[in-house]
Design a protein around this motif. Structure first.
Motif, PDB file in Angstrom:
ATOM      1  N   GLY A 178       0.817  -1.216   0.000  1.00  0.00           N
ATOM      2  CA  GLY A 178       0.000   0.000   0.000  1.00  0.00           C
ATOM      3  C   GLY A 178       0.849   1.263   0.000  1.00  0.00           C
ATOM      4  N   ALA A 179       0.256   2.354  -0.527  1.00  0.00           N
ATOM      5  CA  ALA A 179       0.961   3.637  -0.555  1.00  0.00           C
ATOM      6  C   ALA A 179       1.121   4.199   0.859  1.00  0.00           C
ATOM      7  CB  ALA A 179       0.196   4.629  -1.432  1.00  0.00           C
ATOM      8  N   LYS A 180       0.182   3.865   1.747  1.00  0.00           N
ATOM      9  CA  LYS A 180       0.294   4.357   3.122  1.00  0.00           C
ATOM     10  C   LYS A 180       1.586   3.843   3.751  1.00  0.00           C
ATOM     11  CE  LYS A 180      -3.340   4.859   6.074  1.00  0.00           C
ATOM     12  NZ  LYS A 180      -4.461   4.406   6.923  1.00  0.00           N
ATOM     13  N   SER A 219      -5.547  16.001  -5.052  1.00  0.00           N
ATOM     14  CA  SER A 219      -5.535  15.998  -3.592  1.00  0.00           C
ATOM     15  C   SER A 219      -6.693  15.227  -2.961  1.00  0.00           C
ATOM     16  CB  SER A 219      -5.587  17.457  -3.113  1.00  0.00           C
ATOM     17  OG  SER A 219      -6.220  17.575  -1.865  1.00  0.00           O
ATOM     18  N   ASN A 220      -6.375  14.519  -1.908  1.00  0.00           N
ATOM     19  CA  ASN A 220      -7.380  14.059  -0.961  1.00  0.00           C
ATOM     20  C   ASN A 220      -7.210  14.995   0.245  1.00  0.00           C
ATOM     21  OD1 ASN A 220      -8.987  12.782   0.887  1.00  0.00           O
ATOM     22  ND2 ASN A 220      -7.795  10.898   1.003  1.00  0.00           N
ATOM     23  N   PRO A 221      -8.155  15.820   0.602  1.00  0.00           N
ATOM     24  CA  PRO A 221      -9.593  15.677   0.391  1.00  0.00           C
ATOM     25  C   PRO A 221     -10.233  16.619  -0.624  1.00  0.00           C
ATOM     26  CG  PRO A 221      -9.238  17.191   2.189  1.00  0.00           C
ATOM     27  CD  PRO A 221      -7.875  16.820   1.654  1.00  0.00           C
ATOM     28  N   SER A 252       6.086  13.468  -3.391  1.00  0.00           N
ATOM     29  CA  SER A 252       4.971  13.739  -4.293  1.00  0.00           C
ATOM     30  C   SER A 252       4.050  12.521  -4.252  1.00  0.00           C
ATOM     31  CB  SER A 252       5.497  13.982  -5.709  1.00  0.00           C
ATOM     32  OG  SER A 252       4.429  14.286  -6.565  1.00  0.00           O
ATOM     33  N   ASP A 253       2.936  12.673  -3.536  1.00  0.00           N
ATOM     34  CA  ASP A 253       1.977  11.575  -3.392  1.00  0.00           C
ATOM     35  C   ASP A 253       1.008  11.648  -4.575  1.00  0.00           C
ATOM     36  OD1 ASP A 253      -0.075   9.854  -2.760  1.00  0.00           O
ATOM     37  OD2 ASP A 253      -0.305  10.534  -0.692  1.00  0.00           O
ATOM     38  N   GLU A 254       1.187  10.717  -5.515  1.00  0.00           N
ATOM     39  CA  GLU A 254       0.440  10.775  -6.786  1.00  0.00           C
ATOM     40  C   GLU A 254      -0.577   9.645  -6.895  1.00  0.00           C
ATOM     41  OE1 GLU A 254       3.331  11.288  -9.941  1.00  0.00           O
ATOM     42  OE2 GLU A 254       4.182  13.052  -8.949  1.00  0.00           O
ATOM     43  N   PHE A 279      -1.942   1.076  -6.048  1.00  0.00           N
ATOM     44  CA  PHE A 279      -2.931   0.411  -6.911  1.00  0.00           C
ATOM     45  C   PHE A 279      -4.348   0.540  -6.372  1.00  0.00           C
ATOM     46  CE2 PHE A 279      -0.014  -1.908  -9.759  1.00  0.00           C
ATOM     47  CZ  PHE A 279       1.175  -1.578  -9.127  1.00  0.00           C
ATOM     48  N   SER A 280      -4.487   1.039  -5.133  1.00  0.00           N
ATOM     49  CA  SER A 280      -5.795   1.054  -4.456  1.00  0.00           C
ATOM     50  C   SER A 280      -6.861   1.791  -5.235  1.00  0.00           C
ATOM     51  CB  SER A 280      -5.673   1.727  -3.091  1.00  0.00           C
ATOM     52  OG  SER A 280      -4.977   0.925  -2.200  1.00  0.00           O
ATOM     53  N   LYS A 281      -6.512   2.990  -5.724  1.00  0.00           N
ATOM     54  CA  LYS A 281      -7.541   3.878  -6.265  1.00  0.00           C
ATOM     55  C   LYS A 281      -7.739   3.640  -7.763  1.00  0.00           C
ATOM     56  CE  LYS A 281      -6.992   5.709  -2.119  1.00  0.00           C
ATOM     57  NZ  LYS A 281      -7.916   5.750  -1.017  1.00  0.00           N
ATOM     58  N   ALA A 282      -6.668   3.728  -8.552  1.00  0.00           N
ATOM     59  CA  ALA A 282      -6.807   3.645 -10.014  1.00  0.00           C
ATOM     60  C   ALA A 282      -7.337   2.283 -10.460  1.00  0.00           C
ATOM     61  CB  ALA A 282      -5.472   3.925 -10.685  1.00  0.00           C
ATOM     62  N   TRP A 337      -6.077  -5.198  -1.626  1.00  0.00           N
ATOM     63  CA  TRP A 337      -4.939  -6.012  -2.064  1.00  0.00           C
ATOM     64  C   TRP A 337      -3.656  -5.526  -1.395  1.00  0.00           C
ATOM     65  CZ3 TRP A 337      -5.044  -9.578  -6.474  1.00  0.00           C
ATOM     66  CH2 TRP A 337      -6.320  -9.744  -7.027  1.00  0.00           C
ATOM     67  N   ARG A 338      -3.652  -4.283  -0.987  1.00  0.00           N
ATOM     68  CA  ARG A 338      -2.505  -3.625  -0.351  1.00  0.00           C
ATOM     69  C   ARG A 338      -1.257  -3.669  -1.243  1.00  0.00           C
ATOM     70  NH1 ARG A 338      -4.178  -0.523   0.929  1.00  0.00           N
ATOM     71  NH2 ARG A 338      -2.764   0.251   2.517  1.00  0.00           N
ATOM     72  N   LEU A 339      -1.217  -2.765  -2.190  1.00  0.00           N
ATOM     73  CA  LEU A 339      -0.063  -2.708  -3.089  1.00  0.00           C
ATOM     74  C   LEU A 339       0.231  -1.251  -3.451  1.00  0.00           C
ATOM     75  CD1 LEU A 339       1.913  -4.634  -4.546  1.00  0.00           C
ATOM     76  CD2 LEU A 339       0.392  -4.592  -6.521  1.00  0.00           C
TER      77      LEU A 339
HETATM   78  N1  PLP Z   1      -2.262   8.929  -0.033  1.00  0.00           N
HETATM   79  C1  PLP Z   1      -3.486   9.481  -0.092  1.00  0.00           C
HETATM   80  C2  PLP Z   1      -3.604  10.918  -0.420  1.00  0.00           C
HETATM   81  C3  PLP Z   1      -4.631   8.707   0.158  1.00  0.00           C
HETATM   82  O1  PLP Z   1      -5.849   9.278   0.070  1.00  0.00           O
HETATM   83  C4  PLP Z   1      -4.476   7.345   0.489  1.00  0.00           C
HETATM   84  C5  PLP Z   1      -5.648   6.513   0.823  1.00  0.00           C
HETATM   85  O2  PLP Z   1      -6.730   6.971   1.090  1.00  0.00           O
HETATM   86  C6  PLP Z   1      -3.182   6.821   0.537  1.00  0.00           C
HETATM   87  C7  PLP Z   1      -2.102   7.630   0.274  1.00  0.00           C
HETATM   88  C8  PLP Z   1      -2.937   5.377   0.896  1.00  0.00           C
HETATM   89  O3  PLP Z   1      -3.361   4.487  -0.076  1.00  0.00           O
HETATM   90  P1  PLP Z   1      -3.149   2.919   0.030  1.00  0.00           P
HETATM   91  O4  PLP Z   1      -4.495   2.300   0.031  1.00  0.00           O
HETATM   92  O5  PLP Z   1      -2.359   2.522  -1.179  1.00  0.00           O
HETATM   93  O6  PLP Z   1      -2.382   2.623   1.271  1.00  0.00           O
END
Ligand code: PLP
Length: 382
Positions: free
Chosen positions: A99-101, A175-177, A203-205, A235-238, A244-246
């Motif tokens: 996961g990106a987190k 951006s989130n949110p 750079s969180d893309e 991979f979570s969003k797109a 799957w956590r990647l």
């Molecule tokens: N970065 C941003 C801005 C997000 O909104 C999220 C998830 O909501 C993440 C990172 C983490 O994503 P992931 O599900 O890949 O851990």
């Protein structure tokens, strides 16, 4: 004085998004029909061919450990994807994470030390603050709410916030949110400051593939940024692969090696067969991604129109699947009330550093979006 790790964790609030989800689930367990507009995940299934690739990989025995940085074939596919975005990275400069987190946590933990200064653009995704605090860093926050969440008009404020003392800047576009996509001029402004003050930039893309008529530039492609930018994606969003956590991060070797030590001594790697599915996601999902993005675009337009009918103006997002709804000053109370009275779940803006707003996710069907907005209006929340 150095702060103990447990004290740093004590400084961190639990995730507000998860707290609202828990409240919504409680109501649902009591039989209440909640319109959940708080969720940060696409309401589309993982593309069939990606699921099949995961199953095939499992059947083929890809269930053991992989190299810590991730299987070479996936890192090659990621390098190709980054090259398409204009970013030049060898496979040695890429680390695959669950996961990106996790990618962000590893980078922040590896690079931020006690007392280091980290700049965030507000509203900012909830976990950045927590990660920086857990690493012992201090935050400087630049508020973008007066400029419809766009960075360009707020560059003077950013200039005032960034100095030679700044160690790290985190940029998230789309951006989130807010769903804002920063313009090239804004990113060039970031570049100028980063170069002048020798600042590393994350750079969180993660929402880069989900945009509506704009092409977000990757910060690392700008002159002077290649050796100071760590690009994060996942991979979570797109590809609708949240569970799957990647994810992955890529950057200059020196920074990647530092974060890579933390990676190899903690999570080791992402799940083997999931990494194989990731290759399929990167290489064979163009149509599925296009269809999902089109659906999000139509929903965005619908929500903007419905809100307009209630005289509520929002900053129209150009990416991701969120928007910020202006609400009462006490946004926490507004969100709790909206959940209890209208049974509509949203996330308070204060969780992202920007009180006075609620984040709406439009990763929900048109029918549920209509229902949610109708209920908010009926109960006097619009
Ligand atoms: N970065 C941003 C801005 C997000 O909104 C999220 C998830 O909501 C993440 C990172 C983490 O994503 P992931 O599900 O890949 O851990």
């Amino acid at each position: 004085m150095t702060m103990e790790f447990t004290d740093r964790v004590t400084r961190v609030e639990p995730s507000a998004t998860l707290a609202i989800s828990a409240l919504a689930t409680e109501l649902e367990n009591d039989g209440v029909d909640v319109v959940d507009l708080s969720v940060g995940e696409p309401d589309f299934p993982t593309p069939e061919n990606v699921v099949q690739a995961g199953k095939d990989a499992m059947d083929a025995g890809h269930t053991g450990y992989t190299t810590s940085a991730g299987i070479l074939e996936l890192r090659e596919a990621i390098a190709d994807k980054l090259a398409d975005d204009g970013l030049d990275h060898s496979t040695d400069e890429i680390i695959v994470t669950p996961g990106a987190k996790q990618a962000l946590y590893e980078i922040v933990s590896a690079l931020v030390q006690d007392g280091d200064e980290v700049v965030l653009l507000d509203p900012a995704w909830v976990s950045y603050e927590a990660m920086v605090k857990m690493a012992g860093g201090d935050l400087t926050r630049v508020d973008l709410s007066d400029s419809d969440f766009q960075l360009e008009p707020a560059l003077d404020d950013l200039e005032a916030a960034v100095s030679d003392e700044t160690d790290l800047l985190i940029v998230n576009s789309p951006s989130n949110p807010t769903g804002a996509v920063y313009s090239d001029e804004a990113l060039e402004g970031v570049r100028d400051l980063a170069v002048e003050h020798d600042v590393t930039v994350i750079s969180d893309e993660i929402y880069k593939e989900i945009t509506y008529g704009v092409e977000p530039t990757s910060l690392g492609t700008l002159e002077g940024m290649a050796d100071r930018t760590i690009t994060v994606n996942g991979f979570s969003k797109a590809y609708s692969m949240t569970g799957w956590r990647l994810g992955y991060f890529a950057g200059p070797e020196e920074l990647i090696d530092q974060a890579g030590k933390l990676h190899s001594h903690s999570v080791s790697s992402a799940v083997n067969f999931v990494q194989h599915a990731g290759i399929e996601a990167l290489e064979n999902t163009d149509t599925a991604v296009d269809q999902m993005v089109q659906a999000f675009r139509e929903r965005r337009d619908l929500v903007v129109d419905l809100l307009e009918e209630h005289d509520v103006d929002v900053a129209v997002p150009e990416g991701a699947f969120y928007m910020m709804l202006p609400v009462a000053d006490d946004d926490q109370e507004w969100c709790e009330g909206a959940l209890e009275d209208a049974h509509v779940a949203t996330v308070p803006g204060s969780a992202f550093g920007t009180p006075g707003y609620a984040r709406i996710s439009y990763a929900a069907s048109e029918e549920r979006l209509r229902e949610g907005i109708e209920r908010l209006a009926e109960e006097g929340y619009l």
